[in-house]
Design a protein around this motif. Structure first.
Motif, PDB file in Angstrom:
ATOM      1  N   LEU A  80       0.864  -1.177   0.000  1.00 47.85           N
ATOM      2  CA  LEU A  80       0.000   0.000   0.000  1.00 47.85           C
ATOM      3  C   LEU A  80       0.898   1.223   0.000  1.00 47.85           C
ATOM      4  CD1 LEU A  80      -2.981   0.917   0.065  1.00 47.85           C
ATOM      5  CD2 LEU A  80      -2.685   1.270   2.541  1.00 47.85           C
ATOM      6  N   GLN A  81       0.952   1.886  -1.134  1.00 51.75           N
ATOM      7  CA  GLN A  81       1.701   3.140  -1.247  1.00 51.75           C
ATOM      8  C   GLN A  81       0.782   4.272  -0.821  1.00 51.75           C
ATOM      9  OE1 GLN A  81       4.980   3.820  -2.228  1.00 51.75           O
ATOM     10  NE2 GLN A  81       4.498   5.911  -1.641  1.00 51.75           N
ATOM     11  N   MET A  82       1.207   5.033   0.166  1.00 52.39           N
ATOM     12  CA  MET A  82       0.381   6.104   0.711  1.00 52.39           C
ATOM     13  C   MET A  82       1.095   7.431   0.516  1.00 52.39           C
ATOM     14  SD  MET A  82      -0.943   4.303   4.229  1.00 52.39           S
ATOM     15  CE  MET A  82       0.633   4.478   5.071  1.00 52.39           C
ATOM     16  N   ASN A  83       0.474   8.335  -0.210  1.00 55.14           N
ATOM     17  CA  ASN A  83       1.031   9.654  -0.484  1.00 55.14           C
ATOM     18  C   ASN A  83       0.143  10.734   0.130  1.00 55.14           C
ATOM     19  OD1 ASN A  83       3.039   8.412  -2.082  1.00 55.14           O
ATOM     20  ND2 ASN A  83       1.751   8.544  -3.909  1.00 55.14           N
ATOM     21  N   SER A  84       0.700  11.905   0.288  1.00 55.69           N
ATOM     22  CA  SER A  84      -0.043  13.064   0.811  1.00 55.69           C
ATOM     23  C   SER A  84      -0.747  12.712   2.109  1.00 55.69           C
ATOM     24  CB  SER A  84      -1.055  13.557  -0.233  1.00 55.69           C
ATOM     25  OG  SER A  84      -0.408  13.890  -1.437  1.00 55.69           O
ATOM     26  N   LEU A  85      -0.027  12.121   3.028  1.00 58.84           N
ATOM     27  CA  LEU A  85      -0.627  11.699   4.283  1.00 58.84           C
ATOM     28  C   LEU A  85      -1.024  12.892   5.148  1.00 58.84           C
ATOM     29  CD1 LEU A  85       1.677   8.664   4.966  1.00 58.84           C
ATOM     30  CD2 LEU A  85      -0.823   8.577   4.898  1.00 58.84           C
ATOM     31  N   LYS A  86      -2.080  12.689   5.931  1.00 63.82           N
ATOM     32  CA  LYS A  86      -2.636  13.745   6.777  1.00 63.82           C
ATOM     33  C   LYS A  86      -2.530  13.325   8.238  1.00 63.82           C
ATOM     34  CE  LYS A  86      -6.051  14.385   3.120  1.00 63.82           C
ATOM     35  NZ  LYS A  86      -7.489  14.339   2.786  1.00 63.82           N
ATOM     36  N   PRO A  87      -2.423  14.283   9.143  1.00 65.14           N
ATOM     37  CA  PRO A  87      -2.328  13.933  10.576  1.00 65.14           C
ATOM     38  C   PRO A  87      -3.491  13.061  11.057  1.00 65.14           C
ATOM     39  CG  PRO A  87      -1.730  16.213  10.249  1.00 65.14           C
ATOM     40  CD  PRO A  87      -2.236  15.727   8.928  1.00 65.14           C
ATOM     41  N   GLU A  88      -4.676  13.299  10.539  1.00 61.55           N
ATOM     42  CA  GLU A  88      -5.843  12.513  10.979  1.00 61.55           C
ATOM     43  C   GLU A  88      -5.793  11.072  10.494  1.00 61.55           C
ATOM     44  OE1 GLU A  88      -5.858  15.349   9.237  1.00 61.55           O
ATOM     45  OE2 GLU A  88      -7.430  15.362   7.673  1.00 61.55           O
ATOM     46  N   GLU A  89      -4.800  10.736   9.683  1.00 61.43           N
ATOM     47  CA  GLU A  89      -4.636   9.352   9.230  1.00 61.43           C
ATOM     48  C   GLU A  89      -3.688   8.562  10.123  1.00 61.43           C
ATOM     49  OE1 GLU A  89      -3.846  10.467   5.020  1.00 61.43           O
ATOM     50  OE2 GLU A  89      -5.710   9.367   4.597  1.00 61.43           O
TER      51      GLU A  89
END
Length: 121
Positions: A80-89
């Motif tokens: 799972l490539q995760m980009n543009s991660l957010k604090p709520e994640e």
């Protein structure tokens, strides 16, 4: 029986990227669907994405365009490539194997132990 092991979690700044891996340490999941979920504190486990054995893909709306799921059956691994991660994640991220891609966590008989992802602001 399939045993799954996640890796690749860690601490990342908001807007950053991580790639999670889900490997079958015992058995093979080449004929299973594999889903990625996450669970934050005091929240329910949330479906993110899934891939079936034919390569069919499903994404939850909030991660479309930012997360990419892929599988390498020769390596018995799903990514799972995760980009543009957010604090709520920020959450513990889990992979699971089951007969079909479905968002209901209780339909997946096999689970990994989870890997922590922390997104700082």
């Amino acid at each position: 029986q399939v045993q799954l092991v996640e890796s690749g979690g860690g601490l990342v700044q908001a807007g950053g990227s991580l790639r999670l891996s889900c490997a079958a340490s015992r058995g093979t999941f080449s004929t299973y669907a594999v889903g990625w979920f996450r669970q934050a504190l005091v929240k329910e486990r949330e479906f993110l994405s899934g891939v079936n054995w034919r390569g069919g893909l499903v994404y939850e709306e909030s991660v479309k365009g930012r997360f990419t799921i892929s599988r390498d059956n020769a390596k018995n691994t799903v990514y799972l490539q995760m980009n543009s991660l957010k604090p709520e994640e920020t959450a513990v991220y889990y992979c699971a194997a089951g007969p079909v891609i479905i968002s209901a966590a209780n339909q997946y008989p096999y689970w990994g132990q989870g890997t922590q992802v922390t997104v700082s602001s």
